[in-house]
Design a protein around this motif. Structure first.
Motif, mmCIF file in Angstrom:
data_model
loop_
_atom_site.group_PDB
_atom_site.id
_atom_site.type_symbol
_atom_site.label_atom_id
_atom_site.label_comp_id
_atom_site.label_asym_id
_atom_site.label_seq_id
_atom_site.Cartn_x
_atom_site.Cartn_y
_atom_site.Cartn_z
ATOM 1 N N ALA A 7 0.824 -1.217 0.000
ATOM 2 C CA ALA A 7 0.000 0.000 0.000
ATOM 3 C C ALA A 7 0.851 1.257 0.000
ATOM 4 C CB ALA A 7 -0.944 -0.001 1.196
ATOM 5 N N GLY A 8 1.916 1.275 0.772
ATOM 6 C CA GLY A 8 2.789 2.451 0.818
ATOM 7 C C GLY A 8 3.403 2.751 -0.532
ATOM 8 N N HIS A 9 3.978 1.742 -1.161
ATOM 9 C CA HIS A 9 4.586 1.940 -2.477
ATOM 10 C C HIS A 9 3.526 2.272 -3.525
ATOM 11 C CE1 HIS A 9 8.008 -0.092 -0.520
ATOM 12 N NE2 HIS A 9 8.714 0.678 -1.326
ATOM 13 N N ASP A 10 2.378 1.604 -3.448
ATOM 14 C CA ASP A 10 1.309 1.835 -4.422
ATOM 15 C C ASP A 10 0.757 3.255 -4.338
ATOM 16 O OD1 ASP A 10 1.648 -0.826 -5.083
ATOM 17 O OD2 ASP A 10 -0.197 -1.495 -4.089
ATOM 18 N N ARG A 11 0.553 3.738 -3.119
ATOM 19 C CA ARG A 11 -0.109 5.033 -2.932
ATOM 20 C C ARG A 11 0.848 6.205 -2.785
ATOM 21 N NH1 ARG A 11 -4.492 2.739 1.347
ATOM 22 N NH2 ARG A 11 -5.524 1.338 -0.099
ATOM 23 N N LEU A 12 2.035 5.951 -2.224
ATOM 24 C CA LEU A 12 2.937 7.067 -1.922
ATOM 25 C C LEU A 12 4.353 6.889 -2.457
ATOM 26 C CD1 LEU A 12 1.962 7.693 1.809
ATOM 27 C CD2 LEU A 12 1.366 9.105 -0.167
ATOM 28 N N GLY A 13 4.592 5.814 -3.188
ATOM 29 C CA GLY A 13 5.946 5.509 -3.633
ATOM 30 C C GLY A 13 6.644 6.633 -4.364
ATOM 31 N N ASP A 14 5.959 7.310 -5.265
ATOM 32 C CA ASP A 14 6.565 8.416 -6.009
ATOM 33 C C ASP A 14 6.643 9.689 -5.176
ATOM 34 O OD1 ASP A 14 6.872 6.840 -8.255
ATOM 35 O OD2 ASP A 14 4.958 7.468 -9.138
ATOM 36 N N PHE A 15 5.675 9.908 -4.324
ATOM 37 C CA PHE A 15 5.574 11.146 -3.560
ATOM 38 C C PHE A 15 6.436 11.109 -2.290
ATOM 39 C CE2 PHE A 15 3.403 14.086 -0.634
ATOM 40 C CZ PHE A 15 3.420 15.233 -1.410
ATOM 41 N N ALA A 16 6.383 9.989 -1.574
ATOM 42 C CA ALA A 16 7.116 9.850 -0.302
ATOM 43 C C ALA A 16 7.730 8.458 -0.222
ATOM 44 C CB ALA A 16 6.176 10.096 0.871
ATOM 45 N N PRO A 17 8.766 8.206 -1.020
ATOM 46 C CA PRO A 17 9.317 6.852 -1.111
ATOM 47 C C PRO A 17 9.870 6.298 0.204
ATOM 48 C CG PRO A 17 10.695 8.415 -2.292
ATOM 49 C CD PRO A 17 9.462 9.142 -1.897
ATOM 50 N N GLN A 18 10.461 7.138 1.043
ATOM 51 C CA GLN A 18 11.006 6.639 2.311
ATOM 52 C C GLN A 18 9.882 6.219 3.256
ATOM 53 O OE1 GLN A 18 14.267 6.128 2.582
ATOM 54 N NE2 GLN A 18 13.987 5.142 4.548
ATOM 55 N N PHE A 19 8.812 7.012 3.301
ATOM 56 C CA PHE A 19 7.651 6.643 4.114
ATOM 57 C C PHE A 19 7.059 5.327 3.603
ATOM 58 C CE2 PHE A 19 3.201 6.570 5.279
ATOM 59 C CZ PHE A 19 3.232 6.922 6.622
ATOM 60 N N ALA A 20 6.955 5.188 2.279
ATOM 61 C CA ALA A 20 6.434 3.956 1.686
ATOM 62 C C ALA A 20 7.295 2.766 2.094
ATOM 63 C CB ALA A 20 6.371 4.091 0.173
ATOM 64 N N HIS A 21 8.605 2.957 2.102
ATOM 65 C CA HIS A 21 9.532 1.899 2.527
ATOM 66 C C HIS A 21 9.277 1.518 3.984
ATOM 67 C CE1 HIS A 21 13.170 -0.139 3.786
ATOM 68 N NE2 HIS A 21 13.425 0.870 4.615
ATOM 69 N N PHE A 22 9.191 2.517 4.872
ATOM 70 C CA PHE A 22 8.952 2.225 6.281
ATOM 71 C C PHE A 22 7.635 1.478 6.470
ATOM 72 C CE2 PHE A 22 11.615 6.165 7.360
ATOM 73 C CZ PHE A 22 12.762 5.402 7.550
ATOM 74 N N ASN A 23 6.589 1.902 5.763
ATOM 75 C CA ASN A 23 5.273 1.277 5.878
ATOM 76 C C ASN A 23 5.303 -0.179 5.417
ATOM 77 O OD1 ASN A 23 2.186 1.832 6.205
ATOM 78 N ND2 ASN A 23 2.385 0.704 4.294
ATOM 79 N N ASP A 24 5.768 -0.392 4.202
ATOM 80 C CA ASP A 24 5.671 -1.721 3.597
ATOM 81 C C ASP A 24 6.766 -2.676 4.064
ATOM 82 O OD1 ASP A 24 3.642 -0.464 2.231
ATOM 83 O OD2 ASP A 24 4.609 -0.559 0.271
ATOM 84 N N ASP A 25 7.989 -2.188 4.104
ATOM 85 C CA ASP A 25 9.121 -3.076 4.364
ATOM 86 C C ASP A 25 9.450 -3.227 5.847
ATOM 87 O OD1 ASP A 25 9.293 -3.285 1.576
ATOM 88 O OD2 ASP A 25 10.637 -1.560 1.457
ATOM 89 N N VAL A 26 9.293 -2.154 6.614
ATOM 90 C CA VAL A 26 9.626 -2.230 8.038
ATOM 91 C C VAL A 26 8.400 -2.628 8.854
ATOM 92 C CG1 VAL A 26 10.537 -0.991 10.041
ATOM 93 C CG2 VAL A 26 11.518 -0.569 7.768
ATOM 94 N N LEU A 27 7.357 -1.795 8.835
ATOM 95 C CA LEU A 27 6.178 -2.091 9.659
ATOM 96 C C LEU A 27 5.536 -3.422 9.266
ATOM 97 C CD1 LEU A 27 4.010 -1.501 11.747
ATOM 98 C CD2 LEU A 27 2.857 -0.085 10.028
ATOM 99 N N PHE A 28 5.115 -3.518 8.001
ATOM 100 C CA PHE A 28 4.423 -4.738 7.584
ATOM 101 C C PHE A 28 5.380 -5.860 7.198
ATOM 102 C CE2 PHE A 28 0.984 -1.640 7.160
ATOM 103 C CZ PHE A 28 0.025 -2.296 7.902
#
Length: 108
Positions: A7-28
């Motif tokens: 979801a992070g990469h899908d929704r925010l990957g281009d806009f906030a790639p580091q946040f997307a990484h934390f969401n998808d790869d670290v949290l989940f």
């Protein structure tokens, strides 16, 4: 957790790639996969309680869906929301019940 969350990469990957990484790869990816510490069922119960308590209903529906997939039954979600209604507020319980009803009344 069997399915990789994107979801992070899908929704925010281009806009906030580091946040997307934390969401998808670290949290989940890292935290939710530690089922030797806490089952996905229990993590879902805790997350649902935290989201309802904080009034984060936009995220709550997704976690109700995940919780159902992790084995939280209709009876359990009703008890969770009822219990939290006394501690978090009756209006939050009503809002959570409306979302839970949508999720648990969907046809499989």
């Amino acid at each position: 957790m069997a399915d990789k969350i994107t979801a992070g990469h899908d929704r925010l990957g281009d806009f906030a790639p580091q946040f997307a990484h934390f969401n998808d790869d670290v949290l989940f990816g890292e935290v939710w996969s530690r089922e030797d510490k806490l089952s996905a069922h229990d993590r879902s119960m805790i997350t649902i309680a935290a989201l309802m308590s904080a009034g984060n209903f936009e995220q709550l529906k997704s976690h109700l869906i995940m919780g159902k997939a992790h084995g939280i039954t209709k009876d359990e979600i009703v008890e969770i929301i009822t219990q939290l209604g006394f501690y978090c507020g009756w209006p939050k319980a009503w809002s959570a019940f409306n979302l839970a009803k949508e999720v648990y009344e969907e046809k499989a």
